[in-house]
Design a protein around this motif. Sequence first.
Motif, PDB file in Angstrom:
ATOM      1  N   ARG A 122       9.889  30.068  81.241  1.00  0.00           N
ATOM      2  CA  ARG A 122       9.897  30.990  82.400  1.00  0.00           C
ATOM      3  C   ARG A 122      10.445  32.358  82.018  1.00  0.00           C
ATOM      4  O   ARG A 122       9.978  33.377  82.529  1.00  0.00           O
ATOM      5  N   LYS A 123      11.416  32.381  81.107  1.00  0.00           N
ATOM      6  CA  LYS A 123      11.932  33.688  80.647  1.00  0.00           C
ATOM      7  C   LYS A 123      10.809  34.443  79.948  1.00  0.00           C
ATOM      8  O   LYS A 123      10.628  35.634  80.147  1.00  0.00           O
ATOM      9  N   ARG A 151       8.338  35.964  82.310  1.00  0.00           N
ATOM     10  CA  ARG A 151       8.783  37.184  82.999  1.00  0.00           C
ATOM     11  C   ARG A 151       8.826  38.397  82.075  1.00  0.00           C
ATOM     12  O   ARG A 151       8.718  39.516  82.522  1.00  0.00           O
ATOM     13  N   THR A 152       8.992  38.159  80.770  1.00  0.00           N
ATOM     14  CA  THR A 152       9.262  39.304  79.885  1.00  0.00           C
ATOM     15  C   THR A 152       8.086  39.676  78.969  1.00  0.00           C
ATOM     16  O   THR A 152       8.178  40.654  78.249  1.00  0.00           O
ATOM     17  N   GLU A 192       0.939  29.833  84.547  1.00  0.00           N
ATOM     18  CA  GLU A 192       1.754  31.032  84.276  1.00  0.00           C
ATOM     19  C   GLU A 192       2.802  30.736  83.204  1.00  0.00           C
ATOM     20  O   GLU A 192       3.078  31.572  82.351  1.00  0.00           O
ATOM     21  N   GLU A 193       3.386  29.548  83.262  1.00  0.00           N
ATOM     22  CA  GLU A 193       4.407  29.196  82.266  1.00  0.00           C
ATOM     23  C   GLU A 193       3.810  29.123  80.864  1.00  0.00           C
ATOM     24  O   GLU A 193       4.481  29.361  79.875  1.00  0.00           O
TER      25      GLU A 193
END
Length: 366
Positions: free
Chosen positions: A60-61, A64-65, A176-177
């Motif tokens: 998940r990090k 997002r990045t 998405e992950e």
Amino acid sequence: MTGQGETVNIEQRLLVTAHPEFSQAALAELQQLDPSLSMLEELVPGILLCQAADSLACMRKAMRTHPVFVRHLAPVQHAIALANTEQDIGQIALSFSLLPTFTQLDRGTYFAVQTRIIQTELLSSERAYSSGHLNQTLAEAFSEETGATESIKKPQIVLSILCTADTAYLGISSVEENLSSWPGGARHFAQSTEQISRAEFKLLEALEEFEVALPESGYALDLGAAPGGWTRLLLDAGMSVIAVDPARLDPRLATRRQLEHYRGYAENYLATNDRRVGRFDLIVNDMRMDARDAARLLIAAAPRLKPQGFLISTFKLPHATAEINPLATLKEAVRILQRGYAYTRTHQLFHNRQEVTIIAAQPRPA
Ligand SMILES: C[S@@+](CC[C@H](N)C(=O)[O-])C[C@H]1O[C@@H](n2cnc3c(N)ncnc32)[C@H](O)[C@@H]1O
């Protein structure tokens, strides 16, 4: 390795996929996001089996990045030993259905099964199934069992399988992950008869990755345009194009009325201070040149871009040697480009080889 049918509890592992030459760079990016991440094994060049304190949190990090070199992530929530017979399919199906994450498959959920099979010398006999056969058989079974709908193109949930010669790694996550909806991030486009160059795929993939669309009118500047694949896409979108390249364009473009070919170097075109167009809605660059030189040219072009326009460029990187660090070259090139544009994002696309692609926007005034 495990005995046949034996299962191993391997929570908090994940598979990281990157271009083989940049897999260590991908690992370093993830370790910066999550210092608990470590590599256990490079299964084949470009596919790393890793572990982290919390693999889902790590994924998940990354989601997002937007790391530059990580193309795809897949959780490993279970592994089973393979016999390389039809029986493996039943074993894999059973293992998936026992995963706590399997409850994500529900009526109204769109899912895909994505199998990657690594061919290695260890495989003594022919495998009894292909990735396509596994995908189809499992998707049919899970669809019937859970009421979820298979959607190969737009899944919400992905069941990932990676088969080595003796082990299948299984995991379930949101698309998405995984960072990409394609198995291992290997984005494929259909070839068309109008296609002028394979480079077209790079632009198409960049638009998808950066979630932008080509303007349907206005002016585009295409630097390093020949033979003209990107030019064709820009024209087809509805744009007028100034294509800059000392090389010839594909003859199929000769009849395109919205195209002007400046047959020379980008350095010279930019120095001509051609004011007929005013500012461009889009600038693209695919010139074969050192990334830092390209960045310098592109900041010289920044005042020619409309404030709401954007730039898409490849940055060619050198191969790593004892003296040359391609990542240092890239860092320097991005830093140079940022002098001319307030927003940049870089990604190593599936269709990029020894290069990355960058989007830049918000040109700074000269
Ligand atoms: C990879 S090809 C571009 C492919 C193109 N994007 C397509 O879709 O067909 C790179 C091109 O950069 C051009 N090039 C290299 N240096 C250049 C320069 N200084 N100015 C303009 N074009 C340049 C080369 O002539 C070559 O045609």
